[in-house]
Write an enzyme that holds these catalytic residues in place. Structure first.
Site, PDB file in Angstrom:
ATOM      1  N   GLN A 131     -78.711  32.733  -3.098  1.00 47.23           N
ATOM      2  CA  GLN A 131     -77.321  32.681  -3.577  1.00 47.23           C
ATOM      3  C   GLN A 131     -77.053  31.352  -4.277  1.00 47.23           C
ATOM      4  O   GLN A 131     -77.052  30.300  -3.636  1.00 47.23           O
ATOM      5  CB  GLN A 131     -76.386  32.815  -2.364  1.00 47.23           C
ATOM      6  CG  GLN A 131     -74.914  32.684  -2.682  1.00 47.23           C
ATOM      7  CD  GLN A 131     -74.051  32.673  -1.434  1.00 47.23           C
ATOM      8  OE1 GLN A 131     -74.513  32.287  -0.356  1.00 47.23           O
ATOM      9  NE2 GLN A 131     -72.810  33.090  -1.548  1.00 47.23           N
ATOM     10  N   GLY A 132     -76.807  31.414  -5.582  1.00 50.43           N
ATOM     11  CA  GLY A 132     -76.580  30.183  -6.348  1.00 50.43           C
ATOM     12  C   GLY A 132     -75.101  29.968  -6.637  1.00 50.43           C
ATOM     13  O   GLY A 132     -74.653  30.173  -7.774  1.00 50.43           O
ATOM     14  N   TYR A 133     -74.353  29.558  -5.626  1.00 53.27           N
ATOM     15  CA  TYR A 133     -72.927  29.252  -5.819  1.00 53.27           C
ATOM     16  C   TYR A 133     -72.723  27.735  -5.839  1.00 53.27           C
ATOM     17  O   TYR A 133     -72.274  27.165  -6.821  1.00 53.27           O
ATOM     18  CB  TYR A 133     -72.089  29.814  -4.661  1.00 53.27           C
ATOM     19  CG  TYR A 133     -71.743  31.280  -4.710  1.00 53.27           C
ATOM     20  CD1 TYR A 133     -72.429  32.169  -5.508  1.00 53.27           C
ATOM     21  CD2 TYR A 133     -70.719  31.781  -3.900  1.00 53.27           C
ATOM     22  CE1 TYR A 133     -72.107  33.515  -5.519  1.00 53.27           C
ATOM     23  CE2 TYR A 133     -70.385  33.115  -3.904  1.00 53.27           C
ATOM     24  CZ  TYR A 133     -71.076  33.982  -4.708  1.00 53.27           C
ATOM     25  OH  TYR A 133     -70.746  35.305  -4.693  1.00 53.27           O
ATOM     26  N   SER A 134     -73.033  27.076  -4.698  1.00 57.87           N
ATOM     27  CA  SER A 134     -72.645  25.667  -4.516  1.00 57.87           C
ATOM     28  C   SER A 134     -73.346  24.739  -5.505  1.00 57.87           C
ATOM     29  O   SER A 134     -74.508  24.945  -5.857  1.00 57.87           O
ATOM     30  CB  SER A 134     -73.002  25.203  -3.100  1.00 57.87           C
ATOM     31  OG  SER A 134     -72.405  26.044  -2.159  1.00 57.87           O
ATOM     32  N   GLU A 249     -70.053  38.788   3.543  1.00 60.25           N
ATOM     33  CA  GLU A 249     -70.855  37.859   4.330  1.00 60.25           C
ATOM     34  C   GLU A 249     -70.546  37.916   5.831  1.00 60.25           C
ATOM     35  O   GLU A 249     -71.365  37.585   6.656  1.00 60.25           O
ATOM     36  CB  GLU A 249     -70.625  36.432   3.818  1.00 60.25           C
ATOM     37  CG  GLU A 249     -71.697  35.454   4.233  1.00 60.25           C
ATOM     38  CD  GLU A 249     -71.636  34.151   3.431  1.00 60.25           C
ATOM     39  OE1 GLU A 249     -70.637  33.921   2.729  1.00 60.25           O
ATOM     40  OE2 GLU A 249     -72.604  33.378   3.508  1.00 60.25           O
ATOM     41  N   SER A 372     -66.014  26.045   5.412  1.00 59.98           N
ATOM     42  CA  SER A 372     -65.964  25.041   6.486  1.00 59.98           C
ATOM     43  C   SER A 372     -64.773  25.310   7.423  1.00 59.98           C
ATOM     44  O   SER A 372     -63.852  26.059   7.079  1.00 59.98           O
ATOM     45  CB  SER A 372     -65.825  23.637   5.881  1.00 59.98           C
ATOM     46  OG  SER A 372     -64.537  23.496   5.305  1.00 59.98           O
ATOM     47  N   ASN A 373     -64.792  24.670   8.585  1.00 57.68           N
ATOM     48  CA  ASN A 373     -63.674  24.824   9.537  1.00 57.68           C
ATOM     49  C   ASN A 373     -62.338  24.470   8.898  1.00 57.68           C
ATOM     50  O   ASN A 373     -61.329  25.139   9.107  1.00 57.68           O
ATOM     51  CB  ASN A 373     -63.905  23.915  10.748  1.00 57.68           C
ATOM     52  CG  ASN A 373     -64.671  24.626  11.848  1.00 57.68           C
ATOM     53  OD1 ASN A 373     -65.309  25.650  11.590  1.00 57.68           O
ATOM     54  ND2 ASN A 373     -64.614  24.094  13.061  1.00 57.68           N
ATOM     55  N   GLU A 374     -62.348  23.398   8.093  1.00 55.29           N
ATOM     56  CA  GLU A 374     -61.087  22.962   7.482  1.00 55.29           C
ATOM     57  C   GLU A 374     -60.555  24.037   6.531  1.00 55.29           C
ATOM     58  O   GLU A 374     -59.348  24.310   6.495  1.00 55.29           O
ATOM     59  CB  GLU A 374     -61.288  21.635   6.723  1.00 55.29           C
ATOM     60  CG  GLU A 374     -61.549  20.420   7.615  1.00 55.29           C
ATOM     61  CD  GLU A 374     -62.960  20.385   8.195  1.00 55.29           C
ATOM     62  OE1 GLU A 374     -63.848  21.094   7.677  1.00 55.29           O
ATOM     63  OE2 GLU A 374     -63.184  19.653   9.179  1.00 55.29           O
TER      64      GLU A 374
HETATM   65  C1  LIG Z   1     -77.029  25.566   6.267  1.00 55.92           C
HETATM   66  C2  LIG Z   1     -76.335  25.756   4.945  1.00 55.92           C
HETATM   67  C3  LIG Z   1     -76.767  26.741   4.100  1.00 55.92           C
HETATM   68  C4  LIG Z   1     -76.131  26.919   2.856  1.00 55.92           C
HETATM   69  N1  LIG Z   1     -76.621  27.885   2.017  1.00 55.92           N
HETATM   70  C5  LIG Z   1     -76.049  28.037   0.787  1.00 55.92           C
HETATM   71  C6  LIG Z   1     -76.580  28.980  -0.145  1.00 55.92           C
HETATM   72  O1  LIG Z   1     -77.570  29.675   0.126  1.00 55.92           O
HETATM   73  N2  LIG Z   1     -75.999  29.079  -1.360  1.00 55.92           N
HETATM   74  C7  LIG Z   1     -74.908  28.336  -1.708  1.00 55.92           C
HETATM   75  O2  LIG Z   1     -74.402  28.507  -2.821  1.00 55.92           O
HETATM   76  N3  LIG Z   1     -74.391  27.405  -0.855  1.00 55.92           N
HETATM   77  C8  LIG Z   1     -74.939  27.252   0.386  1.00 55.92           C
HETATM   78  N4  LIG Z   1     -74.434  26.308   1.255  1.00 55.92           N
HETATM   79  C9  LIG Z   1     -73.348  25.446   0.813  1.00 55.92           C
HETATM   80  C10 LIG Z   1     -72.020  25.689   1.484  1.00 55.92           C
HETATM   81  O3  LIG Z   1     -71.403  26.848   1.024  1.00 55.92           O
HETATM   82  C11 LIG Z   1     -71.170  24.429   1.241  1.00 55.92           C
HETATM   83  O4  LIG Z   1     -71.794  23.382   1.971  1.00 55.92           O
HETATM   84  C12 LIG Z   1     -69.741  24.586   1.685  1.00 55.92           C
HETATM   85  O5  LIG Z   1     -69.071  25.470   0.842  1.00 55.92           O
HETATM   86  C13 LIG Z   1     -69.009  23.218   1.706  1.00 55.92           C
HETATM   87  O6  LIG Z   1     -69.124  22.613   0.465  1.00 55.92           O
HETATM   88  P1  LIG Z   1     -69.656  21.106   0.321  1.00 55.92           P
HETATM   89  O7  LIG Z   1     -70.894  20.962   1.120  1.00 55.92           O
HETATM   90  O8  LIG Z   1     -69.722  20.802  -1.139  1.00 55.92           O
HETATM   91  O9  LIG Z   1     -68.556  20.208   1.017  1.00 55.92           O
HETATM   92  P2  LIG Z   1     -67.154  19.794   0.395  1.00 55.92           P
HETATM   93  O10 LIG Z   1     -66.480  21.002  -0.160  1.00 55.92           O
HETATM   94  O11 LIG Z   1     -67.339  18.621  -0.486  1.00 55.92           O
HETATM   95  O12 LIG Z   1     -66.377  19.359   1.690  1.00 55.92           O
HETATM   96  C14 LIG Z   1     -66.571  18.090   2.332  1.00 55.92           C
HETATM   97  C15 LIG Z   1     -65.611  18.024   3.503  1.00 55.92           C
HETATM   98  O13 LIG Z   1     -64.243  18.086   3.015  1.00 55.92           O
HETATM   99  C16 LIG Z   1     -63.547  19.158   3.621  1.00 55.92           C
HETATM  100  N5  LIG Z   1     -62.656  19.777   2.642  1.00 55.92           N
HETATM  101  C17 LIG Z   1     -62.983  20.173   1.391  1.00 55.92           C
HETATM  102  N6  LIG Z   1     -61.910  20.738   0.783  1.00 55.92           N
HETATM  103  C18 LIG Z   1     -60.900  20.710   1.684  1.00 55.92           C
HETATM  104  C19 LIG Z   1     -59.537  21.143   1.660  1.00 55.92           C
HETATM  105  N7  LIG Z   1     -59.056  21.740   0.575  1.00 55.92           N
HETATM  106  N8  LIG Z   1     -58.796  20.955   2.757  1.00 55.92           N
HETATM  107  C20 LIG Z   1     -59.305  20.343   3.869  1.00 55.92           C
HETATM  108  N9  LIG Z   1     -60.584  19.889   3.945  1.00 55.92           N
HETATM  109  C21 LIG Z   1     -61.368  20.081   2.878  1.00 55.92           C
HETATM  110  C22 LIG Z   1     -64.620  20.129   4.049  1.00 55.92           C
HETATM  111  O14 LIG Z   1     -64.192  20.956   5.115  1.00 55.92           O
HETATM  112  C23 LIG Z   1     -65.748  19.186   4.472  1.00 55.92           C
HETATM  113  O15 LIG Z   1     -65.523  18.734   5.783  1.00 55.92           O
HETATM  114  C24 LIG Z   1     -75.051  26.099   2.490  1.00 55.92           C
HETATM  115  C25 LIG Z   1     -74.613  25.099   3.354  1.00 55.92           C
HETATM  116  C26 LIG Z   1     -75.259  24.916   4.566  1.00 55.92           C
HETATM  117  C27 LIG Z   1     -74.778  23.809   5.464  1.00 55.92           C
END
Ligand SMILES: Cc1cc2nc3c(=O)[nH]c(=O)nc-3n(C[C@H](O)[C@H](O)[C@H](O)COP(=O)(O)OP(=O)(O)OC[C@H]3O[C@@H](n4cnc5c(N)ncnc54)[C@H](O)[C@@H]3O)c2cc1C
Length: 399
Positions: A131-134, A249, A372-374
């Site tokens: 999955q190429g989202y992030s 999901e 995420s939880n938030e």
């Molecule tokens: C084990 C694992 C597997 C994964 N696999 C995939 C995958 O296969 N494909 C893919 O595309 N992605 C994948 N991901 C990525 C995942 O979807 C992202 O890590 C997730 O969406 C959070 O984005 P970020 O890491 O950029 O953190 P950020 O979005 O930068 O967040 C950083 C912190 O800020 C908080 N935050 C951000 N925005 C807000 C808000 N609006 N209000 C309050 N708090 C906020 C977050 O909760 C977090 O604590 C994976 C992640 C993990 C950990």
């Protein structure tokens, strides 16, 4: 609500259990327990062979409609399968992205040609997906995706960087959320593109984690190519398709996870009994609390799935995600407290972690991936409690 299996579900449970017992033998006896959290890098070939065995005997894609190669089973029997699968300690599935996310999306939004091309190879376990989202600047704020796809004759040319891409090191294909209309703002102008991974324009770099292993990756697209007709859904409307994928999901697999969580909790309890730390009053309360909350999680998951024949609705899905992720993270912390000083020492040189240490470290990711939880708190606050929406200023400023 009746928590017992119906006669049909009970018969199906026996069938599933017998098949697993008969097939987790021979070469596949070694596959038991492979590839679980923090160990997803294990046993690729054996697990892919197992995937093909599942496909051969009709144990993949159980909920997909029969016309697309699935078995069209009701949710209750999909749950039974996940529970029996976890009880048998069968290997972690290697094509969760194909079966759980991309397949249902192609069924719902794909063309007939895309269905014919892609679905059979997910069903029989021969093609793996990621999955190429992030991206580095698009995680929670997914609409900020910057990867570009530009038309070139009868192809798309894809350039950009994805991150945290699970299974990319093994995947044959990636479903990529990318920008096809650079003039459009944020979630407008994105498309959902299917891109082959094995080509010169794709580089996969594993990310080494605190567990010492590398489950996910950075993926660099540098002039990668895919066919013009590889867009799922409408061109520039990838946002709706991407959200629909995310809705697939969360669901039936959770009850299988609950079985695995129960096994981990048993390990912690056993340790507490043996280590004599069960005389610590606070620890005893936390252990009891963990057991009660797991029980509640199981009942609530069963309740939210009862009568549902598709993805679980967003507020319930958010509550479930928040609850299980927090429970599991807390279990990791509890396990370390029960281990006491031993928690800080690797089992073997140089960095061989014990099961509970690995669980503790990996469970930190649970409250991040899949929303995420938030973010779950935001969804529940806005959609369930009717609180004022969060200010959007930050997201725009950081673009
Ligand atoms: C084990 C694992 C597997 C994964 N696999 C995939 C995958 O296969 N494909 C893919 O595309 N992605 C994948 N991901 C990525 C995942 O979807 C992202 O890590 C997730 O969406 C959070 O984005 P970020 O890491 O950029 O953190 P950020 O979005 O930068 O967040 C950083 C912190 O800020 C908080 N935050 C951000 N925005 C807000 C808000 N609006 N209000 C309050 N708090 C906020 C977050 O909760 C977090 O604590 C994976 C992640 C993990 C950990």
């Amino acid at each position: 609500m009746d928590l017992h299996d119906s006669p049909q579900d009970a018969a199906f449970r026996v069938e599933a259990r017998r098949w697993l017992e008969a097939n987790l033998t021979g070469e596949f006896a070694r596959a038991r327990g492979l590839g679980h959290m923090g160990l997803q890098h294990q046993g690729r070939e054996l697990r892919q062979a197992w995937e093909r065995r599942l496909g051969r005997d009709g144990w993949t894609c159980l909920g997909w409609p029969t016309e697309h190669g699935g078995r069209g089973l009701p949710v209750s029997q999909q749950v039974v399968w996940h529970e029996e699968y976890a009880r048998a300690d069968a290997p972690a599935r290697i094509n969760v992205m194909g079966e759980g996310l991309l397949g249902p999306t192609v069924i719902a939004y794909g063309t007939d040609e895309q269905r014919r091309r892609f679905l059979p190879r997910i069903v029989d376990g021969t093609e793996l997906w990621c999955q190429g989202y992030s991206e580095p600047d698009a995680g929670s704020d997914l609409a900020n995706v910057q990867t570009r796809a530009v038309p070139d004759g009868d192809e798309w040319v894809v350039t950009g960087q994805k991150v945290w891409t699970s299974y990319a090191q093994w995947a044959d294909w990636c479903f990529v959320l990318c920008r096809t209309d650079p003039a459009a703002e944020r979630h407008r102008g994105l498309s959902y593109l299917l891109v082959p991974m094995r080509q010169p324009g794709v580089e996969v770099r594993p990310i080494r984690q605190v567990t010492g292993t590398a489950e996910f990756n950075e993926v660099f697209f540098d002039g990668a190519r895919t066919r013009a007709d590889a867009v799922v859904g409408e061109l520039h409307d990838g946002w709706s398709v991407a959200l629909a994928t995310l809705a697939f999901e969360r669901g039936v697999g959770l009850l299988g996870d609950v079985v695995g969580f129960g096994r981990e909790l048993d390990q912690v309890l056993e340790l507490a009994r043996k280590g004599g730390r069960s005389s610590d009053a606070i620890l005893r309360q936390r252990l009891t609390d963990a057991w009660v909350r797991l029980f509640v999680l199981r009942l609530n998951t069963l309740r939210s799935l009862a009568g549902v024949d598709g993805p679980v609705a967003p507020p319930q899905a958010s509550i479930a995600k928040l609850f299980w992720a927090t429970w599991h993270r807390d279990l990791g912390e509890l396990a370390m407290d029960v281990l006491g000083a031993h928690a800080a020492v690797a089992e073997q040189f140089p960095y061989e972690l014990g099961d509970l240490q690995r669980m503790f470290l990996f469970s930190r990711a649970d409250t991040i991936y899949g929303g995420s939880n938030e973010i779950q708190h935001n969804i529940i606050g806005e959609r369930v409690l009717g609180l004022p929406p969060e200010p959007k200023v930050l997201a725009r400023e950081t673009r």
